[in-house]
Design a protein around this motif. Sequence first.
Motif, mmCIF file in Angstrom:
data_model
loop_
_atom_site.group_PDB
_atom_site.id
_atom_site.type_symbol
_atom_site.label_atom_id
_atom_site.label_comp_id
_atom_site.label_asym_id
_atom_site.label_seq_id
_atom_site.Cartn_x
_atom_site.Cartn_y
_atom_site.Cartn_z
ATOM 1 N N ALA A 1 8.040 0.084 4.180
ATOM 2 C CA ALA A 1 7.356 -0.951 4.965
ATOM 3 C C ALA A 1 6.573 -0.353 6.121
ATOM 4 O O ALA A 1 5.463 -0.801 6.438
ATOM 5 C CB ALA A 1 8.384 -1.963 5.489
ATOM 6 N N GLY A 2 7.135 0.675 6.782
ATOM 7 C CA GLY A 2 6.446 1.286 7.903
ATOM 8 C C GLY A 2 5.163 1.972 7.486
ATOM 9 O O GLY A 2 4.140 1.882 8.182
ATOM 10 N N ARG A 3 5.198 2.640 6.347
ATOM 11 C CA ARG A 3 4.002 3.324 5.863
ATOM 12 C C ARG A 3 2.925 2.309 5.471
ATOM 13 O O ARG A 3 1.743 2.510 5.745
ATOM 14 C CB ARG A 3 4.368 4.199 4.670
ATOM 15 N N ALA A 4 3.331 1.220 4.839
ATOM 16 C CA ALA A 4 2.373 0.181 4.471
ATOM 17 C C ALA A 4 1.743 -0.436 5.714
ATOM 18 O O ALA A 4 0.528 -0.680 5.765
ATOM 19 C CB ALA A 4 3.057 -0.890 3.627
ATOM 20 N N ALA A 5 2.556 -0.676 6.727
ATOM 21 C CA ALA A 5 2.041 -1.262 7.970
ATOM 22 C C ALA A 5 1.082 -0.302 8.674
ATOM 23 O O ALA A 5 0.053 -0.721 9.219
ATOM 24 C CB ALA A 5 3.204 -1.621 8.892
ATOM 25 N N ALA A 6 1.397 0.987 8.644
ATOM 26 C CA ALA A 6 0.526 1.969 9.288
ATOM 27 C C ALA A 6 -0.826 2.048 8.582
ATOM 28 O O ALA A 6 -1.880 2.136 9.244
ATOM 29 C CB ALA A 6 1.207 3.335 9.285
ATOM 30 N N LEU A 7 -0.805 2.005 7.256
ATOM 31 C CA LEU A 7 -2.069 2.038 6.516
ATOM 32 C C LEU A 7 -2.879 0.774 6.788
ATOM 33 O O LEU A 7 -4.104 0.830 6.967
ATOM 34 C CB LEU A 7 -1.795 2.177 5.021
ATOM 35 N N ALA A 8 -2.208 -0.362 6.868
ATOM 36 C CA ALA A 8 -2.904 -1.620 7.175
ATOM 37 C C ALA A 8 -3.552 -1.547 8.550
ATOM 38 O O ALA A 8 -4.686 -2.006 8.742
ATOM 39 C CB ALA A 8 -1.925 -2.789 7.099
ATOM 40 N N ALA A 9 -2.861 -0.957 9.510
ATOM 41 C CA ALA A 9 -3.416 -0.844 10.863
ATOM 42 C C ALA A 9 -4.634 0.075 10.882
ATOM 43 O O ALA A 9 -5.651 -0.229 11.523
ATOM 44 C CB ALA A 9 -2.347 -0.337 11.818
ATOM 45 N N THR A 10 -4.555 1.185 10.167
ATOM 46 C CA THR A 10 -5.671 2.135 10.124
ATOM 47 C C THR A 10 -6.896 1.520 9.474
ATOM 48 O O THR A 10 -8.022 1.629 9.996
ATOM 49 C CB THR A 10 -5.251 3.403 9.359
ATOM 50 N N LEU A 11 -6.690 0.867 8.336
ATOM 51 C CA LEU A 11 -7.819 0.242 7.647
ATOM 52 C C LEU A 11 -8.348 -0.956 8.423
ATOM 53 O O LEU A 11 -9.539 -1.271 8.364
ATOM 54 C CB LEU A 11 -7.406 -0.163 6.228
ATOM 55 N N GLY A 12 -7.476 -1.627 9.153
ATOM 56 C CA GLY A 12 -7.923 -2.736 9.983
ATOM 57 C C GLY A 12 -8.902 -2.290 11.060
ATOM 58 O O GLY A 12 -9.821 -3.025 11.421
ATOM 59 N N GLU A 13 -8.722 -1.089 11.580
ATOM 60 C CA GLU A 13 -9.666 -0.551 12.560
ATOM 61 C C GLU A 13 -11.001 -0.212 11.899
ATOM 62 O O GLU A 13 -12.063 -0.370 12.490
ATOM 63 C CB GLU A 13 -9.072 0.693 13.214
ATOM 64 N N GLU A 14 -10.939 0.248 10.644
ATOM 65 C CA GLU A 14 -12.160 0.602 9.921
ATOM 66 C C GLU A 14 -12.931 -0.641 9.481
ATOM 67 O O GLU A 14 -14.170 -0.649 9.467
ATOM 68 C CB GLU A 14 -11.798 1.458 8.709
ATOM 69 N N PHE A 15 -12.198 -1.697 9.133
ATOM 70 C CA PHE A 15 -12.823 -2.936 8.665
ATOM 71 C C PHE A 15 -12.303 -4.111 9.505
ATOM 72 O O PHE A 15 -11.476 -4.905 9.044
ATOM 73 C CB PHE A 15 -12.504 -3.176 7.180
ATOM 74 N N PRO A 16 -12.772 -4.247 10.731
ATOM 75 C CA PRO A 16 -12.231 -5.271 11.630
ATOM 76 C C PRO A 16 -12.503 -6.703 11.164
ATOM 77 O O PRO A 16 -11.831 -7.630 11.631
ATOM 78 C CB PRO A 16 -12.926 -4.979 12.963
ATOM 79 N N GLU A 17 -13.467 -6.871 10.279
ATOM 80 C CA GLU A 17 -13.788 -8.209 9.799
ATOM 81 C C GLU A 17 -12.840 -8.690 8.701
ATOM 82 O O GLU A 17 -12.881 -9.855 8.287
ATOM 83 C CB GLU A 17 -15.231 -8.237 9.266
ATOM 84 N N VAL A 18 -11.969 -7.799 8.227
ATOM 85 C CA VAL A 18 -11.041 -8.115 7.136
ATOM 86 C C VAL A 18 -9.626 -8.263 7.697
ATOM 87 O O VAL A 18 -9.206 -7.496 8.568
ATOM 88 C CB VAL A 18 -11.069 -7.007 6.062
ATOM 89 N N LYS A 19 -8.886 -9.240 7.182
ATOM 90 C CA LYS A 19 -7.495 -9.431 7.578
ATOM 91 C C LYS A 19 -6.604 -8.555 6.702
ATOM 92 O O LYS A 19 -6.595 -8.694 5.472
ATOM 93 C CB LYS A 19 -7.093 -10.901 7.419
ATOM 94 N N PHE A 20 -5.847 -7.658 7.310
ATOM 95 C CA PHE A 20 -4.934 -6.780 6.589
ATOM 96 C C PHE A 20 -3.496 -7.174 6.880
ATOM 97 O O PHE A 20 -3.120 -7.375 8.036
ATOM 98 C CB PHE A 20 -5.147 -5.316 7.006
ATOM 99 N N THR A 21 -2.710 -7.277 5.819
ATOM 100 C CA THR A 21 -1.276 -7.499 5.945
ATOM 101 C C THR A 21 -0.559 -6.477 5.068
ATOM 102 O O THR A 21 -1.179 -5.817 4.224
ATOM 103 C CB THR A 21 -0.866 -8.915 5.522
ATOM 104 N N SER A 22 0.743 -6.353 5.260
ATOM 105 C CA SER A 22 1.495 -5.369 4.488
ATOM 106 C C SER A 22 2.866 -5.924 4.154
ATOM 107 O O SER A 22 3.333 -6.902 4.748
ATOM 108 C CB SER A 22 1.631 -4.062 5.274
ATOM 109 N N GLY A 23 3.511 -5.274 3.176
ATOM 110 C CA GLY A 23 4.844 -5.704 2.796
ATOM 111 C C GLY A 23 5.420 -4.817 1.720
ATOM 112 O O GLY A 23 4.839 -3.787 1.352
ATOM 113 N N THR A 24 6.571 -5.226 1.190
ATOM 114 C CA THR A 24 7.252 -4.466 0.144
ATOM 115 C C THR A 24 7.502 -5.291 -1.117
ATOM 116 O O THR A 24 7.953 -4.737 -2.119
ATOM 117 C CB THR A 24 8.603 -3.939 0.663
#
Length: 316
Positions: free
Chosen positions: A151-174
């Motif tokens: 879950a932590g790795r998924a959340a970290a990737l979502a946060a990184t991509l969220g900075e790259e694509f601020p217009e897109v909503k990113f969520t994460s989970g297992t």
Amino acid sequence: MKIFSGDDVRRTVSMAAAVGAVRAAFGELRAGNFVLPARQVFGDGAVLVMSAYHPPTGTAVVKKIGIALDQVPAIRATLIWTGSGEQIVADGTSITTLRTGAVVGVATELLADPDATRLTVIGTGAQSADQVRAVLAVRRIAEVTLVGRDAGRAAALAATLGEEFPEVKFTSGTDIEASVADAEVICCATSSSTPLFRADALPERVHVNAIGAFRPTMRELPRDLLATATLVVVDQEEAALEESGEIIDAIEAGVLARSGASHGGSPASTTATSRPSLLDLGDALADPPAVSGRTVFKSVGVGPQDWAIAKLLSES
């Protein structure tokens, strides 16, 4: 000699350019404009060597890949391009993730609902970010869900991509099956040896890309999905029959036909008396099929994809 690091590759080749180049390369492949020696596999897939020669231009590419699924990154590669007195040595790891994303962009543009806005990516490894970038390059995606065992790795990737694509909503989970329940595009990028979800967990209209399983013993997709899909497209049938566990299994089980084996050669809608048949991506691009229901693109990777990215580097 030109040398390109991974950062150099990223600065030089955008995802949009990669998608266009890979699309064109599959047209060249269909036209018979490549010589493709069989991929060499050593150590049960721990080391791969793949190459492609393009006679019209006299250019060639060779890539050596080392795969260690217990390491990060799992793929380490080096690419060499030659032609017209020029030689390029480039980081093959970045090229591999870029060209794998690009072919998913090509397939998604061809097979996904034009109005698709929801993407789910299963897997949080090195390939996952380029899967997102590729789909966003061809569809107006508003919501992306990233799913992984950690879950932590998924959340970290979502946060990184969220900075790259601020217009897109990113969520994460297992929870994989919860994440695919309302997805319109799904990308599978894992090293799983068993199917990631049940076919009946999917919406009736969805496009699924699978790029992670690259050995006959590996599976990301359930057999029932391949049995009931309206279209099953592969990058190249010969390569898929050698390396894709899902495709090999479905054909051996009799639920999926080789190209030309169903309804006189046309890709089949599944009915009580028919089964879907494989369709090469180059053929699908040359004569775009009508799409509905559940569609699948399975990629194991072919040399012209690497050639396409190296060609862009040579032109820079």
